[in-house]
Design a protein around this motif. Sequence first.
Motif, PDB file in Angstrom:
ATOM      1  N   ARG A 189     -16.570 128.488 -57.772  1.00 15.85           N
ATOM      2  CA  ARG A 189     -17.057 129.755 -57.201  1.00 15.85           C
ATOM      3  C   ARG A 189     -16.344 130.948 -57.831  1.00 15.85           C
ATOM      4  N   ASP A 190     -15.029 130.777 -58.021  1.00 16.90           N
ATOM      5  CA  ASP A 190     -14.257 131.872 -58.610  1.00 16.90           C
ATOM      6  C   ASP A 190     -14.783 132.194 -60.012  1.00 16.90           C
ATOM      7  N   LEU A 191     -15.107 131.134 -60.764  1.00 16.25           N
ATOM      8  CA  LEU A 191     -15.628 131.360 -62.118  1.00 16.25           C
ATOM      9  C   LEU A 191     -16.949 132.123 -62.059  1.00 16.25           C
ATOM     10  N   HIS A 192     -17.819 131.740 -61.143  1.00 20.96           N
ATOM     11  CA  HIS A 192     -19.107 132.412 -61.022  1.00 20.96           C
ATOM     12  C   HIS A 192     -18.954 133.851 -60.546  1.00 20.96           C
ATOM     13  N   ASP A 193     -18.129 134.002 -59.509  1.00 18.44           N
ATOM     14  CA  ASP A 193     -18.047 135.329 -58.901  1.00 18.44           C
ATOM     15  C   ASP A 193     -17.117 136.272 -59.674  1.00 18.44           C
ATOM     16  N   GLY A 194     -16.204 135.700 -60.426  1.00 19.61           N
ATOM     17  CA  GLY A 194     -15.250 136.552 -61.138  1.00 19.61           C
ATOM     18  C   GLY A 194     -15.611 136.684 -62.608  1.00 19.61           C
ATOM     19  N   ALA A 195     -15.186 135.700 -63.386  1.00 21.04           N
ATOM     20  CA  ALA A 195     -15.337 135.760 -64.840  1.00 21.04           C
ATOM     21  C   ALA A 195     -16.789 135.977 -65.261  1.00 21.04           C
ATOM     22  N   GLN A 196     -17.709 135.236 -64.594  1.00 20.17           N
ATOM     23  CA  GLN A 196     -19.097 135.341 -65.025  1.00 20.17           C
ATOM     24  C   GLN A 196     -19.675 136.745 -64.759  1.00 20.17           C
ATOM     25  N   LEU A 202     -20.995 133.184 -71.974  1.00 20.21           N
ATOM     26  CA  LEU A 202     -21.585 132.922 -70.650  1.00 20.21           C
ATOM     27  C   LEU A 202     -22.060 131.479 -70.540  1.00 20.21           C
ATOM     28  N   GLU A 203     -22.669 131.010 -71.626  1.00 17.22           N
ATOM     29  CA  GLU A 203     -23.166 129.639 -71.653  1.00 17.22           C
ATOM     30  C   GLU A 203     -22.013 128.644 -71.475  1.00 17.22           C
ATOM     31  N   ASP A 204     -20.928 128.885 -72.227  1.00 15.55           N
ATOM     32  CA  ASP A 204     -19.758 127.997 -72.126  1.00 15.55           C
ATOM     33  C   ASP A 204     -19.181 128.008 -70.716  1.00 15.55           C
ATOM     34  N   LEU A 205     -19.085 129.234 -70.183  1.00 18.35           N
ATOM     35  CA  LEU A 205     -18.502 129.377 -68.856  1.00 18.35           C
ATOM     36  C   LEU A 205     -19.346 128.626 -67.816  1.00 18.35           C
ATOM     37  N   ARG A 206     -20.660 128.731 -67.977  1.00 21.50           N
ATOM     38  CA  ARG A 206     -21.558 128.051 -67.034  1.00 21.50           C
ATOM     39  C   ARG A 206     -21.369 126.538 -67.108  1.00 21.50           C
ATOM     40  N   GLU A 207     -21.261 126.016 -68.336  1.00 22.80           N
ATOM     41  CA  GLU A 207     -21.052 124.572 -68.501  1.00 22.80           C
ATOM     42  C   GLU A 207     -19.723 124.139 -67.881  1.00 22.80           C
ATOM     43  N   LEU A 208     -18.716 124.978 -68.097  1.00 20.10           N
ATOM     44  CA  LEU A 208     -17.380 124.674 -67.560  1.00 20.10           C
ATOM     45  C   LEU A 208     -17.425 124.605 -66.041  1.00 20.10           C
ATOM     46  N   LEU A 232     -33.179 135.509 -59.630  1.00 22.35           N
ATOM     47  CA  LEU A 232     -32.163 135.533 -60.685  1.00 22.35           C
ATOM     48  C   LEU A 232     -31.066 134.544 -60.325  1.00 22.35           C
ATOM     49  N   SER A 233     -30.679 133.730 -61.313  1.00 24.32           N
ATOM     50  CA  SER A 233     -29.698 132.692 -61.000  1.00 24.32           C
ATOM     51  C   SER A 233     -28.676 132.572 -62.113  1.00 24.32           C
ATOM     52  N   GLN A 234     -27.483 132.126 -61.761  1.00 25.03           N
ATOM     53  CA  GLN A 234     -26.518 131.838 -62.809  1.00 25.03           C
ATOM     54  C   GLN A 234     -26.542 130.366 -63.205  1.00 25.03           C
ATOM     55  N   TYR A 235     -27.441 129.569 -62.569  1.00 20.74           N
ATOM     56  CA  TYR A 235     -27.443 128.139 -62.826  1.00 20.74           C
ATOM     57  C   TYR A 235     -28.630 127.714 -63.681  1.00 20.74           C
ATOM     58  N   VAL A 236     -28.322 126.906 -64.728  1.00 21.94           N
ATOM     59  CA  VAL A 236     -29.407 126.248 -65.453  1.00 21.94           C
ATOM     60  C   VAL A 236     -29.740 125.010 -64.633  1.00 21.94           C
ATOM     61  N   GLU A 237     -30.540 125.212 -63.609  1.00 19.14           N
ATOM     62  CA  GLU A 237     -30.685 124.161 -62.596  1.00 19.14           C
ATOM     63  C   GLU A 237     -32.159 123.943 -62.279  1.00 19.14           C
ATOM     64  N   PRO A 238     -32.795 122.939 -62.945  1.00 14.14           N
ATOM     65  CA  PRO A 238     -34.228 122.702 -62.702  1.00 14.14           C
ATOM     66  C   PRO A 238     -34.541 122.473 -61.229  1.00 14.14           C
ATOM     67  N   HIS A 239     -33.558 121.939 -60.492  1.00 15.06           N
ATOM     68  CA  HIS A 239     -33.808 121.654 -59.080  1.00 15.06           C
ATOM     69  C   HIS A 239     -34.253 122.905 -58.329  1.00 15.06           C
ATOM     70  N   TYR A 240     -33.523 124.022 -58.539  1.00 19.14           N
ATOM     71  CA  TYR A 240     -33.869 125.260 -57.827  1.00 19.14           C
ATOM     72  C   TYR A 240     -35.234 125.764 -58.277  1.00 19.14           C
ATOM     73  N   ALA A 241     -35.448 125.748 -59.609  1.00 14.83           N
ATOM     74  CA  ALA A 241     -36.711 126.260 -60.138  1.00 14.83           C
ATOM     75  C   ALA A 241     -37.890 125.474 -59.599  1.00 14.83           C
ATOM     76  N   MET A 242     -37.744 124.141 -59.596  1.00 16.21           N
ATOM     77  CA  MET A 242     -38.861 123.311 -59.149  1.00 16.21           C
ATOM     78  C   MET A 242     -39.067 123.414 -57.646  1.00 16.21           C
ATOM     79  N   ARG A 243     -37.956 123.583 -56.921  1.00 15.23           N
ATOM     80  CA  ARG A 243     -38.073 123.744 -55.474  1.00 15.23           C
ATOM     81  C   ARG A 243     -38.886 125.014 -55.178  1.00 15.23           C
ATOM     82  N   LEU A 244     -38.572 126.057 -55.948  1.00 17.83           N
ATOM     83  CA  LEU A 244     -39.271 127.329 -55.777  1.00 17.83           C
ATOM     84  C   LEU A 244     -40.772 127.159 -56.036  1.00 17.83           C
TER      85      LEU A 244
END
Lengths: 597, 216
Positions: free
Chosen positions: A424-431, A471-477, B82-94
């Motif tokens: 959560r911290d990564l999403h809400d902070g760094a991202q 951003l992509e790397d951070l999301r994967e992390l 808008l999402s920060q997740y590459v997450e098909p689950h959310y997209a498909m649920r929508l």
Amino acid sequence: MEHAEPAVAPGRLRAPPRLAAALRVAAGLTGLAAAGGALAIAAGPGQFTTYAGRSAAGAVLTSCAGLGMVVAGLVTVTAGGSRRAGDLSLLAGLTWFAPVWAAWQDGPPLIPSIATVAAGFTFPLIVHLVVAHPTGQVRTAAARIFVTAFYSEALVAAAALALFRNPYSDPGCLANCNVNIFLVRSLPRLARAVETFDRWFTATAALALIAMCTARLARSSLPARNRLLPVVGPAMIFAAALIARAAVLQVVTVEYPFNPTLFTIFAASSCALALLAAGQTSGVVRARSERRAVARIAASLDEAPAPGGLRSALASALRDPGLQIAYWLPSWRRYVDASGEKVSEPAVRPGRTVTRLTRNGRIIAAVTHSDAAPDIDDHIGPAIRLGLENERLRAELLAQLTELRASRARIVRAADAVRRRLERDLHDGAQQQLLALSYDIRLARAAAQADGNGQAELALAGAVEETAAALEDLRELAHGIYPAVLADAGIAPALATLADAAPLPVDLALAADRRYPTQVEATAYFAVAEVLAEAARAGADHATVIVAQRGERLVVTVKVTGAGPIPPMVALADRTGALGGSLITNGDEYTAEIPCG
Amino acid sequence: MRVVIADDVMLTREGIARLLTDAGLHVAAQVGDATSLLRAVGATRPDAAIVDIRMPPTHTDEGIVAAHQIRAGHPGVSVLILSQYVEPHYAMRLLDELPERVGYLLKERVFDVANLVDALRRLADGETVIDPTIVARLMARKRRVGPLDELSGREREVLALLAEGLSNRAIAARLYVTERTVEAHVKQIFQKLGLTTDPDSHRRVLAVLAYLRNPA
């Protein structure tokens, strides 16, 4: 609270069995002879001078009390009770008949003479018996002095009367007014004084006995009191009767059996003695059956009872189904049951008593049992104490195991919570900051474009690409640390996403599409993730993931094909084990079973 | 076009609003949580709502829940999550829960204003919008040899655009071919994959996504 010493072990301080049997037969025959002779004398010369001769009731009372004590003595010795107590009962029973034998005026002179002397010892013997009950040993110094003093006084009085009392010149004589072969010199006034002193000394001793017995009952635990009362109670009545007799004889001088008051007192003391005999007998018999039952438990300890087995064995041995054993764990300062579960401190309740059992001076267990049971401390020998100690140690191990399990599960939970917070911290902070940066760069690029600054625009376009990559790397992390979808939507969607990005083809068969406790879901997810990663590293070309609930367990199976050897996944096994589950490897099939109830 | 923006991070909200305003769209309201969003939608009657998937109080799926409520109260309003997740689950649920005019875009995508405006216009046209990153991830998924391998390169391109929610006409424009050609490709693809063609664009997208995730 009174704790008696263990009963004398069978076989100790015993005559050889054959001789002991012969002696017992002899004692029984002597008792019968004493009773029979006494009845014959009562019917003849003692017809008007003895209580037994006075009426059929008197004869029955005399016989019941005397024979009762003889039988009690024989049973006590036979049933493995205290030999001393048996002897005392037997002697008290025999001397009980002495006053009747003293009335055999036309028999051999020796017999009335001896009988007159012996009659004075009935009460000292009973005092000794009662004070020594139930072990047969007089344990306190005060009691020992009391018993010794009483015997000495009886001995001195008997000797003085034998040597100086001339029955012919005794105004108080009745049954025996003419025979004393021990007479050395006739001193009627001395004899009279000794008789009076002896009567009042006896009355005083009787009072002391009542006081001692009362005090002893008062400080005893309920089971001990229940065990004492059948013997001590009648003894107190007997003593009270002696005091009454002394008082009456002070007035009437001659113990005339037809005096109704005196006969009532005699009847009371006879009944008391008969009851005492019954109490002594039943106590010995009951103690023996309990000792045998407890010995059976000791014998069966070889079979190593299951946790709690000792409890049920003791419960049935003592015929107390509600018996409970709480084991004391000194390092934890708490009581636990046989399975190591914490229990409240055993407390005395109405009808229940707590006995704390020790071994080598340390408390090992507290037994809560019925008041009606004897003081079990007496009955539990070293073998059972060893068994209890073993069960205590096992309970301690189980308690430690439970604590260890709980602490492992807490560690996993804490680690998961940290992962989740980090994600959560990564999403809400760094991202968020990277997003803001990317926005600013885009604005700058637009500005550069507007200014016609081609070089800056190019550089900023590169920066846009780099922020996107960051951003992509951070999301994967963040996803790897703890997938948000796992927390939001559970194991099935999280595994589907895992399969989307897996480095090898993965088929999913998810039959458990409901929510489970967070740590169960996380453990199942990370188990699949780690197995897939290891399998891909080992060259696997395909994997099938099956998730199903079986009873109270979530079962996660990963079957891989084409993989080389995979090193043991110790951390994963630890994690599964921490939740009470297991990780089983069977060829290319990996199964994690996690309790989810 | 009138737009309402809901995002609990003010910087993001402001940025989007400024980009949209610069692009000539009208931002009717900016809010920070789902409750204010519903109130703003009711008050301003926008054409579209741009909604952050994670908002207070629980920061989980408030955005999707809010999308439901908007659709229930105001069926004409497009919703772009808008999402920060590459997450098909959310997209498909929508897509599964809300028929038509919904979109699922990654957050960083919206700062490319052309993308954002394009997505809003497509939603207004009745199309569906699925983030290309998600589609790319699904297209790149490791699979055993199967029907997907029988598709030509061009057919794969068309399939990806289908999954992103584009209509045949939009695909034709994107690939510089005629709509008729696209129709032929789509027919080919569905035949090869064993899917039944569905005139409803929305259901077509869902079927393609589901196939990409878990070919039956």
